[in-house]
Design an enzyme around this catalytic site. Structure first.
Site, PDB file in Angstrom:
ATOM      1  N   LYS A  29       8.603  -2.393  -8.444  1.00 50.06           N
ATOM      2  CA  LYS A  29       9.627  -1.369  -8.181  1.00 50.06           C
ATOM      3  C   LYS A  29      10.990  -1.723  -8.771  1.00 50.06           C
ATOM      4  O   LYS A  29      11.903  -0.899  -8.742  1.00 50.06           O
ATOM      5  CB  LYS A  29       9.771  -1.160  -6.664  1.00 50.06           C
ATOM      6  CG  LYS A  29       8.471  -0.783  -5.949  1.00 50.06           C
ATOM      7  CD  LYS A  29       7.917   0.528  -6.437  1.00 50.06           C
ATOM      8  CE  LYS A  29       6.602   0.886  -5.757  1.00 50.06           C
ATOM      9  NZ  LYS A  29       6.736   1.116  -4.318  1.00 50.06           N
TER      10      LYS A  29
ATOM     11  N   LYS B 274      14.702   6.997  -3.982  1.00 48.02           N
ATOM     12  CA  LYS B 274      13.820   7.115  -2.837  1.00 48.02           C
ATOM     13  C   LYS B 274      13.438   8.584  -2.655  1.00 48.02           C
ATOM     14  O   LYS B 274      14.061   9.451  -3.227  1.00 48.02           O
ATOM     15  CB  LYS B 274      14.514   6.586  -1.570  1.00 48.02           C
ATOM     16  CG  LYS B 274      14.775   5.097  -1.596  1.00 48.02           C
ATOM     17  CD  LYS B 274      15.522   4.591  -0.369  1.00 48.02           C
ATOM     18  CE  LYS B 274      14.931   5.051   0.925  1.00 48.02           C
ATOM     19  NZ  LYS B 274      13.482   4.734   1.044  1.00 48.02           N
ATOM     20  N   GLY B 275      12.439   8.820  -1.846  1.00 48.98           N
ATOM     21  CA  GLY B 275      12.050  10.190  -1.545  1.00 48.98           C
ATOM     22  C   GLY B 275      10.685  10.581  -2.043  1.00 48.98           C
ATOM     23  O   GLY B 275      10.321  11.753  -1.994  1.00 48.98           O
TER      24      GLY B 275
ATOM     25  N   ASP C 288      13.724  -0.318   4.887  1.00 49.56           N
ATOM     26  CA  ASP C 288      13.060   0.764   4.166  1.00 49.56           C
ATOM     27  C   ASP C 288      12.600   0.251   2.809  1.00 49.56           C
ATOM     28  O   ASP C 288      13.045  -0.813   2.345  1.00 49.56           O
ATOM     29  CB  ASP C 288      14.009   1.958   3.989  1.00 49.56           C
ATOM     30  CG  ASP C 288      13.284   3.283   3.814  1.00 49.56           C
ATOM     31  OD1 ASP C 288      12.050   3.280   3.623  1.00 49.56           O
ATOM     32  OD2 ASP C 288      13.955   4.335   3.864  1.00 49.56           O
ATOM     33  N   GLY C 289      11.739   1.008   2.164  1.00 46.13           N
ATOM     34  CA  GLY C 289      11.273   0.675   0.832  1.00 46.13           C
ATOM     35  C   GLY C 289      12.044   1.438  -0.225  1.00 46.13           C
ATOM     36  O   GLY C 289      13.097   2.027   0.046  1.00 46.13           O
ATOM     37  N   ALA C 290      11.519   1.454  -1.436  1.00 45.18           N
ATOM     38  CA  ALA C 290      12.140   2.192  -2.531  1.00 45.18           C
ATOM     39  C   ALA C 290      11.066   2.524  -3.557  1.00 45.18           C
ATOM     40  O   ALA C 290      10.068   1.814  -3.697  1.00 45.18           O
ATOM     41  CB  ALA C 290      13.249   1.374  -3.192  1.00 45.18           C
TER      42      ALA C 290
ATOM     43  N   GLU D 222      16.228   9.544   5.662  1.00 45.28           N
ATOM     44  CA  GLU D 222      16.428   8.134   5.330  1.00 45.28           C
ATOM     45  C   GLU D 222      17.912   7.838   5.109  1.00 45.28           C
ATOM     46  O   GLU D 222      18.424   6.813   5.579  1.00 45.28           O
ATOM     47  CB  GLU D 222      15.602   7.768   4.101  1.00 45.28           C
ATOM     48  CG  GLU D 222      14.114   7.699   4.391  1.00 45.28           C
ATOM     49  CD  GLU D 222      13.244   7.643   3.156  1.00 45.28           C
ATOM     50  OE1 GLU D 222      12.031   7.396   3.300  1.00 45.28           O
ATOM     51  OE2 GLU D 222      13.755   7.857   2.044  1.00 45.28           O
TER      52      GLU D 222
ATOM     53  N   GLY E  35       8.033  10.188  -0.604  1.00 49.42           N
ATOM     54  CA  GLY E  35       7.342  10.786   0.539  1.00 49.42           C
ATOM     55  C   GLY E  35       8.055  11.991   1.119  1.00 49.42           C
ATOM     56  O   GLY E  35       7.569  12.603   2.068  1.00 49.42           O
TER      57      GLY E  35
ATOM     58  N   GLY F  56       7.137   5.231   4.229  1.00 51.37           N
ATOM     59  CA  GLY F  56       6.415   4.874   3.015  1.00 51.37           C
ATOM     60  C   GLY F  56       5.355   3.822   3.283  1.00 51.37           C
ATOM     61  O   GLY F  56       5.240   3.280   4.395  1.00 51.37           O
TER      62      GLY F  56
END
Length: 230
Positions: free
Chosen positions: A125, A98-99, A85-87, A107, A101, A29
């Site tokens: 977020k 998430k997802g 990781d991001g969110a 992930e 992308g 991301g």
């Protein structure tokens, strides 16, 4: 304050969560892209990285960071303390959607291989209830119509992500219309994942973040899972 500046701050703050001499788990991301760039300034302090997407793998290699396969990591017995990781959304219990992308399955797999999940986000977020961002669901292509029907029965409005396939060749249904209260997220994740043809959904409730670094204009807020009410 500009969102990209906040993302950059969150990415830099994640460096302080890492353990030198270890393998780093890397998500995907736009915020993770900035984390990869920051990690490159310290790449000699780490053995390498395990990536959750082709996009991140390409960026890591372009920055001179050694990328290991997950099988190589597990066989090596090397320490794997932190996954970053991001969110797309995160709630007060550190559960996430998430997802965006499309890398949600990888992930989840990579996150499961590491001891701690450090989530990096800007303040936009953080949501009291998940679902404003459509929930991605990774599905086997032949099962998409069946899965869509079952998702409607759960109160969602699934839409096939046009012209998109995951790194593993699957399709993604983006499910709108959901309002996922923190106490209901884990049960909904289990229900969706149990539908025949679903690889996984983008709810990270059974495995929430252990730490979230929230970039706000006034600075970084560090929240531990134990600080939440989940």
């Amino acid at each position: 304050m500009e969102q990209n500046v906040l993302k950059q701050r969150a990415a830099l703050a994640a460096l302080d969560e890492l353990v030198e001499g270890s393998v780093v788990g890397v998500g995907s991301g736009s915020t993770v892209d900035l984390f990869i760039d920051a990690l490159a300034t310290r790449r000699d302090r780490f053995v390498g990285a395990v990536s959750s997407s082709r996009r991140s793998t390409e960026r890591l290699r372009a920055q001179g960071i050694h990328v290991m396969d997950l099988s190589e990591l597990i066989a090596s017995g090397l320490p794997a303390p932190v996954y970053v990781d991001g969110a797309d959304e995160i709630d007060p219990w550190l559960q996430m959607i998430k997802g965006g992308g499309g890398a949600l399955t990888r992930e989840k797999i990579v996150a499961a291989a590491f001891e701690r999940f450090v989530c990096i986000v800007d303040a936009s977020k953080v949501k009291p209830v998940l679902g404003a961002f459509a929930l991605p669901v990774d599905v086997i292509p032949m099962a998409a119509p069946l899965v869509a029907r079952e998702l409607v029965s759960l109160g969602g409005f699934p839409k096939l992500r046009d012209g998109f396939a995951t790194d593993d060749g699957n399709l993604v249904l983006d499910v709108g219309g959901l309002q996922i209260q923190p106490e209901a997220a884990r049960g909904l994740e289990a229900k969706i994942d149990a539908i025949a043809g679903v690889v996984t959904c983008g709810l990270f409730a059974a495995r929430p973040a252990d730490v979230v670094l929230i970039a706000r204009p006034e600075g970084i807020e560090r929240v531990l899972v134990g600080d939440s009410t989940g």
